[in-house]
Scaffold this active site. Structure first.
Site, PDB file in Angstrom:
ATOM      1  N   ASN A 149      19.964   1.288   9.916  1.00 30.24           N
ATOM      2  CA  ASN A 149      19.001   0.381   9.268  1.00 30.24           C
ATOM      3  C   ASN A 149      19.640  -0.996   9.226  1.00 30.24           C
ATOM      4  OD1 ASN A 149      17.341   2.501   8.763  1.00 30.24           O
ATOM      5  ND2 ASN A 149      17.461   2.375   6.522  1.00 30.24           N
ATOM      6  N   GLY A 150      18.844  -2.036   9.345  1.00 28.50           N
ATOM      7  CA  GLY A 150      19.397  -3.385   9.225  1.00 28.50           C
ATOM      8  C   GLY A 150      19.522  -4.071  10.566  1.00 28.50           C
TER       9      GLY A 150
ATOM     10  N   TRP B 103      11.425   0.677  12.325  1.00 31.17           N
ATOM     11  CA  TRP B 103      10.486  -0.443  12.231  1.00 31.17           C
ATOM     12  C   TRP B 103      11.087  -1.532  13.111  1.00 31.17           C
ATOM     13  CZ3 TRP B 103      10.422  -5.399   9.597  1.00 31.17           C
ATOM     14  CH2 TRP B 103       9.133  -5.927   9.407  1.00 31.17           C
TER      15      TRP B 103
ATOM     16  N   LYS C 263      -4.122  -8.748  -1.259  1.00 30.57           N
ATOM     17  CA  LYS C 263      -4.468  -7.317  -1.163  1.00 30.57           C
ATOM     18  C   LYS C 263      -5.518  -7.100  -0.086  1.00 30.57           C
ATOM     19  CE  LYS C 263      -1.841  -5.644  -2.801  1.00 30.57           C
ATOM     20  NZ  LYS C 263      -0.815  -6.367  -3.447  1.00 30.57           N
TER      21      LYS C 263
ATOM     22  N   ARG D  53       7.367   3.616   3.733  1.00 30.17           N
ATOM     23  CA  ARG D  53       8.045   2.335   3.935  1.00 30.17           C
ATOM     24  C   ARG D  53       7.489   1.575   5.136  1.00 30.17           C
ATOM     25  NH1 ARG D  53      13.591   2.632   1.709  1.00 30.17           N
ATOM     26  NH2 ARG D  53      14.285   1.273   3.353  1.00 30.17           N
TER      27      ARG D  53
ATOM     28  N   GLU E 232      -3.251 -13.055  -5.401  1.00 33.31           N
ATOM     29  CA  GLU E 232      -2.914 -11.636  -5.261  1.00 33.31           C
ATOM     30  C   GLU E 232      -4.122 -10.845  -4.749  1.00 33.31           C
ATOM     31  OE1 GLU E 232      -0.361  -9.988  -5.032  1.00 33.31           O
ATOM     32  OE2 GLU E 232      -0.896  -7.930  -5.483  1.00 33.31           O
TER      33      GLU E 232
ATOM     34  N   CYS F 212      12.848   0.564   8.289  1.00 35.65           N
ATOM     35  CA  CYS F 212      13.580   1.744   8.772  1.00 35.65           C
ATOM     36  C   CYS F 212      14.011   2.662   7.632  1.00 35.65           C
ATOM     37  CB  CYS F 212      14.831   1.302   9.502  1.00 35.65           C
ATOM     38  SG  CYS F 212      14.503   0.203  10.865  1.00 35.65           S
TER      39      CYS F 212
ATOM     40  N   LYS G 193       6.995  -1.462   3.399  1.00 32.68           N
ATOM     41  CA  LYS G 193       7.075  -1.411   1.942  1.00 32.68           C
ATOM     42  C   LYS G 193       8.241  -2.233   1.425  1.00 32.68           C
ATOM     43  CE  LYS G 193       6.027  -0.102  -2.145  1.00 32.68           C
ATOM     44  NZ  LYS G 193       4.877  -0.839  -2.692  1.00 32.68           N
TER      45      LYS G 193
ATOM     46  N   HIS H 224     -11.667 -30.222  -2.247  1.00 33.40           N
ATOM     47  CA  HIS H 224     -10.705 -30.951  -1.408  1.00 33.40           C
ATOM     48  C   HIS H 224     -10.467 -30.251  -0.075  1.00 33.40           C
ATOM     49  CE1 HIS H 224      -9.973 -33.727  -4.619  1.00 33.40           C
ATOM     50  NE2 HIS H 224      -9.697 -32.727  -5.449  1.00 33.40           N
TER      51      HIS H 224
ATOM     52  N   GLU I 186      -3.960  -7.538   3.354  1.00 36.89           N
ATOM     53  CA  GLU I 186      -3.001  -6.488   3.694  1.00 36.89           C
ATOM     54  C   GLU I 186      -3.667  -5.206   4.175  1.00 36.89           C
ATOM     55  OE1 GLU I 186       0.971  -6.814   0.977  1.00 36.89           O
ATOM     56  OE2 GLU I 186      -0.864  -6.397  -0.101  1.00 36.89           O
TER      57      GLU I 186
HETATM   58  C1  G6P Z   1       6.815  -6.383   1.238  1.00 34.88           C
HETATM   59  C2  G6P Z   1       5.774  -5.475   0.610  1.00 34.88           C
HETATM   60  C3  G6P Z   1       5.062  -6.205  -0.528  1.00 34.88           C
HETATM   61  C4  G6P Z   1       6.080  -6.709  -1.538  1.00 34.88           C
HETATM   62  C5  G6P Z   1       7.168  -7.564  -0.872  1.00 34.88           C
HETATM   63  C6  G6P Z   1       8.316  -7.861  -1.833  1.00 34.88           C
HETATM   64  O1  G6P Z   1       6.199  -7.433   1.882  1.00 34.88           O
HETATM   65  O2  G6P Z   1       4.832  -5.067   1.582  1.00 34.88           O
HETATM   66  O3  G6P Z   1       4.163  -5.337  -1.164  1.00 34.88           O
HETATM   67  O4  G6P Z   1       5.437  -7.459  -2.510  1.00 34.88           O
HETATM   68  O5  G6P Z   1       7.735  -6.863   0.241  1.00 34.88           O
HETATM   69  O6  G6P Z   1       8.961  -6.651  -2.147  1.00 34.88           O
HETATM   70  P1  G6P Z   1       9.798  -6.387  -3.452  1.00 34.88           P
HETATM   71  O7  G6P Z   1      10.275  -4.962  -3.315  1.00 34.88           O
HETATM   72  O8  G6P Z   1      10.950  -7.358  -3.420  1.00 34.88           O
HETATM   73  O9  G6P Z   1       8.925  -6.595  -4.627  1.00 34.88           O
END
Ligand code: G6P
Length: 615
Positions: free
Chosen positions: A100-101, A75, A492, A27, A488, A2, A610, A511, A495
């Protein structure tokens, strides 16, 4: 996640709010809305499901005119993404609120308010706040008092923006557990959950603290600490100038923010090193004035983070144990915060976060502090003034600049640079030799140049991406510090291209995951020229023997031949220690190009946010 924008001005605020919402789009959200008090004293609201563009189209048909307003991108957490659940929420036609929250006691409050005759039109926890405010306003006939009384009844983490038609020159904000910042203009004031939303109107900000309430008019800002004590000294909540590059919120010549941010990495890695090195040594004080004292007592390191930041922590574990000789543990924040933790003597608690507002990471820090036994806390973070930074004993800012693409790229590699600086600082405080440190520092200084070279592989990787676009699964392999990089790379790809991808330490292949390998499962291996290369080569044979198609990113000096089903992509030679940083880049580019080929929403992938400021 949000986003909140609010404005009180002597001009029409609709377009300021709209631009703010556009700037918060990165976001992640599912609906948007706006409420403005008209000159005639009416409260008008427009909401739309989907993108801010949909809201904009509706505003084109029925513009909102007025000098006080609030807006929101939602959101969904309570109730589906629908127009009825979108913010602002109202109680009758007098007041509107954006939130928000999460309000944790909303069910109890809802029952109470329904018993008193309030009718709910949404499934959200936020509507409880609207009716609560209306009830308290009826009693006090003052908006500030109504917000003070209501906030005291709320349990949870939230940021609020409130307007009321009986006080058409006032905007009220409340911060408790979710970020909220005031933008200071000339005869106008703004409110936002992220200063980025307001950079088009101001670069002067007041960062609210937990528990703060703010009452704003166009001319005046009054902040109440813990909702009660009026702050009279400007020293307590100073106006701060925001110094990030002003163009950070635009894509420039790039098709997507993600691609722009991938290509910024050479510059931002250099910026993260800037001012932190003195000749061949790391400046330990970069971490804060108490860093030397604190680091000299460190016997263990506990790292906690989420998502991509967690992968950075996994790399650091190898570095810290190898270079500083200190045991290091890494854990995801959502696990750490809920388990009984035994704190070993002399443990430094380290959080990693791009945003500094991730709810689980922040709660893990608070939990660690409540346990009492940690030596101190350090945040490696990209947002100055964020909650994580403010609440930690020490901090190191990564200088990635605002990261807009939901999938983290430059924030990750700058975190790795920050973590290598930490490793070297801890090493020195434990009596490490100068020569060893100087060697790594020299490699760090050379890194931005190597990054530029690696990014020149862009078009080669774009061609490679065609082999992935029609696949449903992919496997990533790495060993040692490259295992987190494989994780990672897989994250990616998941995602942004929605391809199921898994990562394994290459030695674990036999394994389990080997059972999945066939011609439909591309296998990506990151294979720098380190001591594990010979072992990795035999793992690759295991894949090839099962018909799996292999894509190997390998050092330009390594002897590894291309053959049928084995593509070798040559990487610039890099020191073994810094290889995880460099090998991240082609994997970022690969997932980007696969997503573009698949036509997904690269910068705002479905279901993701985000900055995850709720649990
Ligand atoms: C969300 C984002 C990720 C990020 C994670 C942690 O899931 O989509 O890209 O790595 O939060 O966020 P931070 O701001 O704590 O690194």
């Amino acid at each position: 996640m949000c986003g909140i924008v609010g404005a009180v001005a002597s001009r029409n605020v609709q377009n300021i709010l709209l631009e703010g919402l556009h700037r918060l789009e990165y976001r992640g959200y599912d609906s948007a809305g706006m409420a403005v008090l008209s000159e005639e004293g009416r409260l008008n609201r427009v909401r739309a499901l989907g993108k801010v563009g949909a809201l904009e189209a509706r505003l084109g048909d029925s513009p909102l005119k007025g000098r006080v307003g609030i807006a929101h991108t939602r959101w969904a957490t309570h109730g589906a993404p629908t127009e009825a659940n979108a913010h602002p929420h109202q109680s009758g036609d007098s007041l509107a609120v954006v939130h928000n929250g999460i309000i944790e006691n909303y069910e109890t409050l809802k029952r109470e308010l329904q018993g008193q005759g309030y009718v709910f039109t949404s499934e959200t926890d936020t509507e409880v706040v609207a009716h609560l405010l209306a009830r308290e306003y009826t009693l006090s006939q003052d908006l500030l008092t109504a917000v003070q009384k209501s906030v005291a009844l709320l349990d949870g983490a939230f940021a609020l923006g409130v307007i009321h038609r009986a006080q058409p020159d006032v905007l009220i904000g409340a911060r408790q557990g979710s970020p909220l910042v005031i933008g200071v203009g000339i005869d106008e004031h703004f409110l936002a959950s992220d200063q980025l939303a307001l950079l088009q109107v101001t670069d002067r900000f007041i960062y609210l603290k937990e528990g703060d309430l703010v009452r704003m008019t166009a001319e005046q800002v009054e902040i109440f600490e813990q909702g009660e004590r009026l702050i009279t000294s400007t020293n307590e909540r100073p106006i701060q100038i925001f110094e990030h590059a002003q163009d950070a919120a635009s894509k420039g010549d790039y098709r997507h923010f993600m691609l722009k941010e991938i290509h910024e990495q050479s510059r931002v890695l250099a910026a993260t090193l800037e001012g932190r090195l003195n000749g061949d040594r790391v400046l330990v004080r970069s971490f804060g004035s108490e860093a030397e004292t604190l680091f000299s007592q460190v016997k263990q390191v506990q790292i906690v983070a989420c998502g991509t930041s967690y992968h950075a922590g996994m790399v650091a574990r190898y570095w810290i144990e190898r270079l500083a000789g200190i045991p290091a543990a890494v854990e995801v924040a959502s696990e750490f915060r809920y388990r009984p933790v035994v704190v070993a003597d002399g443990t430094l608690f380290v959080t990693l976060s791009q945003s500094g507002e991730t709810a689980d990471t922040l709660s893990a820090l608070r939990y660690a502090q409540s346990l009492g036994g940690f030596l101190g806390s350090l945040a490696i973070c990209n947002v100055p003034g964020s909650s994580l930074v403010r609440e930690s004993d020490l901090s190191l800012m990564t200088m990635a600049g605002p990261e807009i693409g939901v999938a983290s790229t430059k924030a990750f590699t700058t975190q790795l640079v920050g973590l290598m600086l930490l490793t070297l600082a801890l090493r020195r405080m434990r009596g490490g030799d100068d020569a060893g440190e100087a060697e790594v520092v020299r490699d760090l200084r050379a890194l931005p140049g190597l990054v530029t070279k690696a990014l020149a592989m862009d078009s080669e990787i774009e061609r490679l991406s065609e082999a992935f676009a029609d696949k449903h699964n992919a496997l990533f392999l790495g060993r040692g510090t490259q295992f987190p990089i494989a994780l990672e790379g897989a994250l990616k790809l998941k995602e942004i291209s929605y391809i199921h991808a898994e990562a394994y330490p290459a030695g674990e292949l036999k394994h389990g995951p080997l059972a999945l390998v066939d011609a439909d499962m591309p296998v990506v291996a990151v294979a720098p020229n380190d001591e594990l290369i010979e072992k990795l080569k035999s793992n690759l044979q295991e894949v090839r023997a099962r018909g799996g198609e292999l894509f190997v990113f390998a050092d330009e000096n390594i002897s590894l031949e291309e053959s049928e089903g084995v593509r070798v992509l040559r990487m610039p030679h890099v020191s073994e220690l810094l290889a995880p940083i460099l090998y991240t880049l082609p994997l970022q580019l690969l997932s980007y190009h696969v997503a573009v080929l698949k036509g997904t929403d690269v910068d705002q992938p479905r279901n993701l946010a985000k900055s995850v400021t709720v649990e």
